[in-house]
Structure formats: C-alpha cells, structure tokens
Scaffold this active site. Structure first.
Site, PDB file in Angstrom:
ATOM      1  N   LEU A   1       0.846  -1.196   0.000  1.00 57.52           N
ATOM      2  CA  LEU A   1       0.000   0.000   0.000  1.00 57.52           C
ATOM      3  C   LEU A   1       0.880   1.244   0.000  1.00 57.52           C
ATOM      4  O   LEU A   1       1.696   1.442   0.904  1.00 57.52           O
ATOM      5  CB  LEU A   1      -0.918   0.004   1.224  1.00 57.52           C
ATOM      6  CG  LEU A   1      -1.761  -1.256   1.448  1.00 57.52           C
ATOM      7  CD1 LEU A   1      -2.809  -1.007   2.533  1.00 57.52           C
ATOM      8  CD2 LEU A   1      -2.436  -1.719   0.163  1.00 57.52           C
TER       9      LEU A   1
ATOM     10  N   TYR B   1      44.353  15.531  -7.663  1.00 54.97           N
ATOM     11  CA  TYR B   1      43.098  15.239  -8.354  1.00 54.97           C
ATOM     12  C   TYR B   1      43.426  14.350  -9.552  1.00 54.97           C
ATOM     13  O   TYR B   1      44.180  14.750 -10.445  1.00 54.97           O
ATOM     14  CB  TYR B   1      42.396  16.519  -8.849  1.00 54.97           C
ATOM     15  CG  TYR B   1      41.243  16.170  -9.764  1.00 54.97           C
ATOM     16  CD1 TYR B   1      40.190  15.378  -9.290  1.00 54.97           C
ATOM     17  CD2 TYR B   1      41.208  16.572 -11.099  1.00 54.97           C
ATOM     18  CE1 TYR B   1      39.146  14.993 -10.124  1.00 54.97           C
ATOM     19  CE2 TYR B   1      40.171  16.200 -11.933  1.00 54.97           C
ATOM     20  CZ  TYR B   1      39.137  15.407 -11.434  1.00 54.97           C
ATOM     21  OH  TYR B   1      38.109  15.030 -12.259  1.00 54.97           O
TER      22      TYR B   1
ATOM     23  N   ARG C   1       2.568  15.344   5.700  1.00 52.72           N
ATOM     24  CA  ARG C   1       3.449  15.857   6.757  1.00 52.72           C
ATOM     25  C   ARG C   1       4.933  15.794   6.405  1.00 52.72           C
ATOM     26  O   ARG C   1       5.766  16.321   7.146  1.00 52.72           O
ATOM     27  CB  ARG C   1       3.166  15.105   8.069  1.00 52.72           C
ATOM     28  CG  ARG C   1       1.841  15.540   8.682  1.00 52.72           C
ATOM     29  CD  ARG C   1       1.653  14.936  10.047  1.00 52.72           C
ATOM     30  NE  ARG C   1       1.228  13.545   9.976  1.00 52.72           N
ATOM     31  CZ  ARG C   1       1.438  12.654  10.931  1.00 52.72           C
ATOM     32  NH1 ARG C   1       2.098  12.993  12.023  1.00 52.72           N
ATOM     33  NH2 ARG C   1       1.012  11.412  10.805  1.00 52.72           N
TER      34      ARG C   1
ATOM     35  N   GLY D   1      -0.800   6.806   0.002  1.00 57.02           N
ATOM     36  CA  GLY D   1      -0.845   8.015   0.833  1.00 57.02           C
ATOM     37  C   GLY D   1       0.020   9.131   0.275  1.00 57.02           C
ATOM     38  O   GLY D   1       1.042   8.886  -0.372  1.00 57.02           O
TER      39      GLY D   1
ATOM     40  N   GLU E   1      -9.590  -0.510  16.090  1.00 57.06           N
ATOM     41  CA  GLU E   1      -8.900   0.748  15.796  1.00 57.06           C
ATOM     42  C   GLU E   1      -9.091   1.730  16.944  1.00 57.06           C
ATOM     43  O   GLU E   1     -10.108   1.694  17.647  1.00 57.06           O
ATOM     44  CB  GLU E   1      -9.430   1.345  14.489  1.00 57.06           C
ATOM     45  CG  GLU E   1      -9.043   0.557  13.246  1.00 57.06           C
ATOM     46  CD  GLU E   1      -7.536   0.422  13.072  1.00 57.06           C
ATOM     47  OE1 GLU E   1      -6.847   1.448  13.056  1.00 57.06           O
ATOM     48  OE2 GLU E   1      -7.050  -0.724  12.982  1.00 57.06           O
TER      49      GLU E   1
ATOM     50  N   GLY F   1      -9.329   4.130   2.847  1.00 57.33           N
ATOM     51  CA  GLY F   1      -8.946   3.223   3.933  1.00 57.33           C
ATOM     52  C   GLY F   1      -8.128   2.045   3.427  1.00 57.33           C
ATOM     53  O   GLY F   1      -8.109   1.748   2.228  1.00 57.33           O
TER      54      GLY F   1
HETATM   55  C1  UD1 Z   1      -3.052   1.226  10.301  1.00 55.46           C
HETATM   56  C2  UD1 Z   1      -3.914   0.149  10.920  1.00 55.46           C
HETATM   57  C3  UD1 Z   1      -3.658   0.088  12.416  1.00 55.46           C
HETATM   58  C4  UD1 Z   1      -2.183  -0.138  12.687  1.00 55.46           C
HETATM   59  C5  UD1 Z   1      -1.338   0.917  11.991  1.00 55.46           C
HETATM   60  C6  UD1 Z   1       0.110   0.569  12.092  1.00 55.46           C
HETATM   61  C7  UD1 Z   1      -5.947   0.065   9.554  1.00 55.46           C
HETATM   62  C8  UD1 Z   1      -7.360   0.436   9.467  1.00 55.46           C
HETATM   63  N1  UD1 Z   1      -5.298   0.453  10.658  1.00 55.46           N
HETATM   64  O1  UD1 Z   1      -3.508   2.454  10.837  1.00 55.46           O
HETATM   65  O2  UD1 Z   1      -4.396  -0.972  12.991  1.00 55.46           O
HETATM   66  O3  UD1 Z   1      -1.932  -0.140  14.086  1.00 55.46           O
HETATM   67  O4  UD1 Z   1      -1.676   0.971  10.592  1.00 55.46           O
HETATM   68  O5  UD1 Z   1       0.878   1.618  11.599  1.00 55.46           O
HETATM   69  O6  UD1 Z   1      -5.412  -0.573   8.663  1.00 55.46           O
HETATM   70  N2  UD1 Z   1      -3.126   3.605   2.658  1.00 55.46           N
HETATM   71  C9  UD1 Z   1      -3.475   3.581   1.342  1.00 55.46           C
HETATM   72  N3  UD1 Z   1      -4.767   3.875   1.011  1.00 55.46           N
HETATM   73  C10 UD1 Z   1      -5.698   4.193   1.931  1.00 55.46           C
HETATM   74  C11 UD1 Z   1      -5.305   4.231   3.288  1.00 55.46           C
HETATM   75  C12 UD1 Z   1      -4.012   3.918   3.617  1.00 55.46           C
HETATM   76  O7  UD1 Z   1      -2.695   3.289   0.466  1.00 55.46           O
HETATM   77  O8  UD1 Z   1      -6.828   4.445   1.554  1.00 55.46           O
HETATM   78  C13 UD1 Z   1      -1.735   3.292   3.012  1.00 55.46           C
HETATM   79  C14 UD1 Z   1      -1.042   4.497   3.630  1.00 55.46           C
HETATM   80  O9  UD1 Z   1      -0.372   5.259   2.652  1.00 55.46           O
HETATM   81  C15 UD1 Z   1      -0.075   3.847   4.609  1.00 55.46           C
HETATM   82  C16 UD1 Z   1      -0.793   2.554   5.020  1.00 55.46           C
HETATM   83  O10 UD1 Z   1      -1.753   2.310   4.024  1.00 55.46           O
HETATM   84  O11 UD1 Z   1       1.120   3.482   3.997  1.00 55.46           O
HETATM   85  C17 UD1 Z   1      -1.422   2.648   6.403  1.00 55.46           C
HETATM   86  O12 UD1 Z   1      -2.402   3.651   6.398  1.00 55.46           O
HETATM   87  P1  UD1 Z   1      -2.576   4.645   7.596  1.00 55.46           P
HETATM   88  O13 UD1 Z   1      -3.647   5.600   7.258  1.00 55.46           O
HETATM   89  O14 UD1 Z   1      -1.272   5.203   8.015  1.00 55.46           O
HETATM   90  O15 UD1 Z   1      -3.108   3.649   8.715  1.00 55.46           O
HETATM   91  P2  UD1 Z   1      -3.113   3.900  10.257  1.00 55.46           P
HETATM   92  O16 UD1 Z   1      -4.202   4.820  10.602  1.00 55.46           O
HETATM   93  O17 UD1 Z   1      -1.758   4.235  10.731  1.00 55.46           O
END
Ligand code: UD1
Ligand code: CA
Length: 452
Positions: free
Chosen positions: A10, A351, A17, A13, A157, A82
């Site tokens: 995945l 050099y 930040r 994102g 969560e 998500g």
């Molecule tokens: C997620 C987990 C959480 C875990 C945490 C660990 C879920 C719902 N929650 O939360 O249980 O403790 O990771 O770090 O999975 N991403 C996408 N598309 C999306 C959403 C996310 O590609 O629609 C990617 C983000 O870029 C990232 C990863 O998935 O690399 C995790 O997403 P993020 O939103 O950071 O999840 P957390 O809220 O941290």
C-alpha cells in the site's frame, strides 16, 4: 509444491506531513526509496508477484520502481478510503489466485524478512490470517489486538476502542498475511460503518472469526514496523537501518572503532577483515575487497577498492574510481573515473580524473590531471612504475610511458615515451650575492618612505 505468494504494497498516501513534492514512499533510507526496501523484503521471502497500490504520485512511484528493475503490477486507488479499500484496489491481482497474500505498507521500510517468513510458515501450517503485532507502553493511535488463547478475535482501531480495549498494549503493526482462498470473500464484507467512515483492512479479523477461520498474531519488535510520516521519523528509521547495517558488517568481519560514525548505502559491499576508521560516508555503488583499510573522514561513491588497498584519511573517491590491490590514495586526494592498478600510490593532495594508471606508479603530491577544457573531458594515461614529480599538471589528452619520470612542477602537454623524463618547467637560475643587494635596496625604500 511451493505456495504461490502475492505481496500487495500500500503506497497511495500523500504523506502531507513530509512537506515535500516527492510521494512519501519515495523518500530514501540508506539511499533507497522506502518502498524499495519493502519490495526487497517481499522478494526475500519468496513473493512471486508484487502488486503496488498507488494514488498520489502514482506515475512517479511506478517509474522509480521500474527504473530499479522491479517488476510489479500497479493499481491506482484514486481516493484514499482506507486500508481495506486500498487492498481491494488490487483485487484483480488477488482474484488471479495466490496461496499466500501478504499486505505491507510502503512507508514501513524496516520490516525483517524473518517476520514475514514466520507469517508464511503459519499460513502453510493452516492459519488463514496472520497479523504482525508489537508491544508498546504507548499504544495510542494503533489498532489493538484482542486475543482469546492463540486465536486473534479482533483488531480494534483507536477510534472504535472502548476504555478497556485502549489499555491493551499489543498493537497491530500493519503487516498481514492472508490465505488467498478466503481473502476475496473477506474483502467483500468490509464496510465503512465506523467512526472514521473508512474501509478498515483490520475488520478482516472479525470477519474471518465469523467465518470460523483461524486467525493468529505474531510479535515483532516495534522498531521493525515503524512507519514514516515526517522527516523526523524518516531520520529515526535511517538511524535504525544504519545501526543494523553496522552490526551486519561487523559480524561479517569488518572492524570499526566508532561504528556510529560510519554511514552505509543500501548497496555497499565489504569483504572480510576490512577496517573502517571513524567518520566515513558511503554513497551508492561502493565495493570493498578483503583486507582494505579506509581511514578517517573519507567520502566514497561508485568506487571499487581492491584487496589490501588503503584509502584516506580525508580521501574522496567518486564514481568510476577503481583501485587495484594494495594501491593507496592518501589525504586530500580526489579520484574520479580512474583505474589505478596494483600497488600504485597517490599519497597527497591530488586530483586524478579520467585516467588510467599502471601498476607500481608513484603520483607525487599535488599532481593534477587537467581533464576538462570547459566543454570536453580527456584522458590521461600513466604507465607502470612511472614517477610523477610533485605539483605537476598533466594536461589531457596526454600519456606518460612505463618507467617514465615527470620532473616536479611540470606542466605536461606532450606525451612522454617509456623510460623518458619529461621536464615542463623553466630552468632554474641562481645569482650569487643578489639576495644581499636586494635586501639593502628594499630597506632603503622603506626608510625613504618613513622620512617623506
Ligand atoms: C493502520 C492500521 C492500524 C495499525 C497501523 C500501524 C488500519 C485500518 N489500521 O492504521 O491498525 O496499528 O496501521 O501503523 O489498517 N493507505 C493507502 N490507502 C488508503 C489508506 C491507507 O494506500 O486508503 C496506506 C497508507 O499510505 C499507509 C498505510 O496504508 O502506507 C497505512 O495507512 P494509515 O492511514 O497510516 O493507517 P493507520 O491509521 O496508521
Ligand atoms: Ca500510519
């Protein structure tokens, strides 16, 4: 037959930040984009196929990976709804069938292959989902793992957790391994009826429990699943990576008295019994053979260093520097695109660029290859056992023969044959007594100025 494995990464994102135009997963750790580390880990545990889910900067991510020769299928998730929706974006790859499906995050580059191997082993032994968890005294923000015996019942969560659940310190690291046979049915049941209005991949655990499937959690140190959201976290992850690399090299026979001051690139290779003094920086593509010694404050990139060679202190080796066995490049020397054969020495303040130097040559202090006229680069060739006197400028293209000498302070513009000596400087004149006369004259001038 070996189980077929699909890894879904995945990487959709934006990484707001990071405050950067570069997609987050392309920020580098040890010179390799974070997502490249994740891919390498997936490959090490035997993934047969890679599916990368991109969103922000999709083209840039695909281009970065393919320019590193990484074969993958790409799926664009246009809206970040998500982690469950993100995995579902790779649905065609899942539906094509795989025994094991691993889900990894592109911004979590420190995952160790052993962790995923353990997860795959548990799938092979009959688990349907394996979740990689970690323990922390500060679980805020993470999904909490709710276990009953060795069955993982749910991941809750932060936003959905009760007060009791918030006290749980066993958390979801984000890595999950699925039996590919059940994953499509599980994904179909994930909805967004929750406080965040997101499709949580973590809901897969409760769904699988309802399907009477076997769900397990395994544990890894928190450091291995650290995710990067800011440049501060990126630096923290880099520090952990460097620390691991130092230990790996030391265990493989590299001596370091101040390992915390030596910085490796992800592709640095080092032979046995090499010694690295403090404060050394490795850029891309450095290979060091056995018994070499790199002395303090040296900067190396794109360099090959032969057996027993000695570099530095304060040396700069740039791309294309190829140093033969037992050769030496000493203090304040810069070497670029130059082959230096066995036993040759460039010991001080030089050099050497676009050059070929034969074996056993001695390049005196302050020797400069003048390889560039502002438009084009030219080659300097120096024969075996040649001796270049100090402070000489070798104006390329030029060649100096085997066993030839260059007189100190020369500007050499014409080739010097084997066994010859080249002088490229004015002949010295010595005038007896002139110093005494000059002193008297200068003194008189000074006194005249004081009176006037
Ligand atoms: C997620 C987990 C959480 C875990 C945490 C660990 C879920 C719902 N929650 O939360 O249980 O403790 O990771 O770090 O999975 N991403 C996408 N598309 C999306 C959403 C996310 O590609 O629609 C990617 C983000 O870029 C990232 C990863 O998935 O690399 C995790 O997403 P993020 O939103 O950071 O999840 P957390 O809220 O941290
Ligand atoms: Ca996260």
């Amino acid at each position: 037959m070996a189980r077929q494995c699909l890894t879904i990464i995945l990487a959709a994102g934006k990484g707001t930040r990071m405050k950067s135009p570069l997609p987050k997963v392309l920020h580098k750790v040890a010179g390799l984009p974070m997502v490249g580390h994740v891919v390498a880990c997936a490959q090490q545990v035997g993934s047969d196929r890679l599916a990368i889910v991109t969103g922000h900067g999709a083209d840039q991510v695909a281009e970065a990976l393919s320019s590193n020769d990484i074969q993958a299928e790409y799926f664009v998730q246009t809206e970040q709804l998500g982690t469950g929706d993100a995995v579902n974006a790779a649905r065609p790859a899942i539906d094509a069938g795989a025994d094991d499906v691993l889900v990894m995050f592109g911004d979590t580059p420190l995952v160790e292959p052993e962790t995923l191997s353990t997860a795959r082993q548990q799938l092979a032994d009959g688990a349907d989902i394996v979740v990689v968890g970690f323990r922390t005294s500060e679980p805020h923000g993470y999904g909490r793992l709710v276990e009953e015996g060795d069955q993982l019942k749910a991941i809750v969560e932060e936003k959905e957790a009760s007060i009791e659940q918030k006290a749980i310190t066993f958390c979801n690291g984000g890595l999950m391994a699925f039996n590919g046979k059940h994953l499509p049915a599980i994904l179909d049941q994930i909805d967004n009826n929750n406080n965040k209005g997101e499709y949580y991949l973590t809901d897969a655990v409760e769904i699988a429990n309802n399907m009477n499937l076997k769900v397990q959690a395994i544990e890894t140190p928190m450091a291995s699943i650290l995710g990067v959201n800011t440049r501060v976290e990126l630096a923290a992850v880099e520090a952990i990576w460097q620390d691991r690399a130092r230990k790996r090299h030391m265990l493989a026979g590299v001596a370091m008295i101040a390992p915390e001051t030596v910085f490796f690139h992800h592709d640095t290779t080092i032979g046995e019994n090499v010694s690295l003094e403090p404060n050394i920086f490795f850029g891309p593509g450095v290979h060091i053979a056995d018994n070499a010694k790199i002395r303090a404050y040296s900067h190396l990139e794109g360099a090959k260093i032969g057996v027993g060679a000695e570099i530095g202190p304060f040396a700069r080796l740039r791309p294309g520097a190829q140093l033969g066995a037992s050769s030496k490049v000493g203090n304040f020397c810069e070497v670029k695109n130059a082959e230096i054969a066995e036993g040759s020495k460039i010991n001080h303040l030089s050099y050497i660029g676009d050059a070929i130097i034969g074996s056993g040559a001695n390049i005196g202090a302050g020797t400069i290859t003048c390889n560039y006229d502002g438009y084009n680069k030219f080659k300097t060739a120096i024969g075996a056992n040649a001796f270049i006197g100090s402070n000489s400028a070798l104006v390329a293209p030029v060649s100096i023969g085997d066993n030839a000498y260059v007189a100190s302070g020369s500007v050499i513009t014409n080739d010097i044959p084997d066994e010859a000596v080249g002088f490229g400087r004015a002949r010295q004149e010595t005038k007896l007594g002139l110093a005494t006369k000059l002193r008297a004259r200068f003194k008189a001038i000074k006194e005249a100025a004081k009176k006037g």
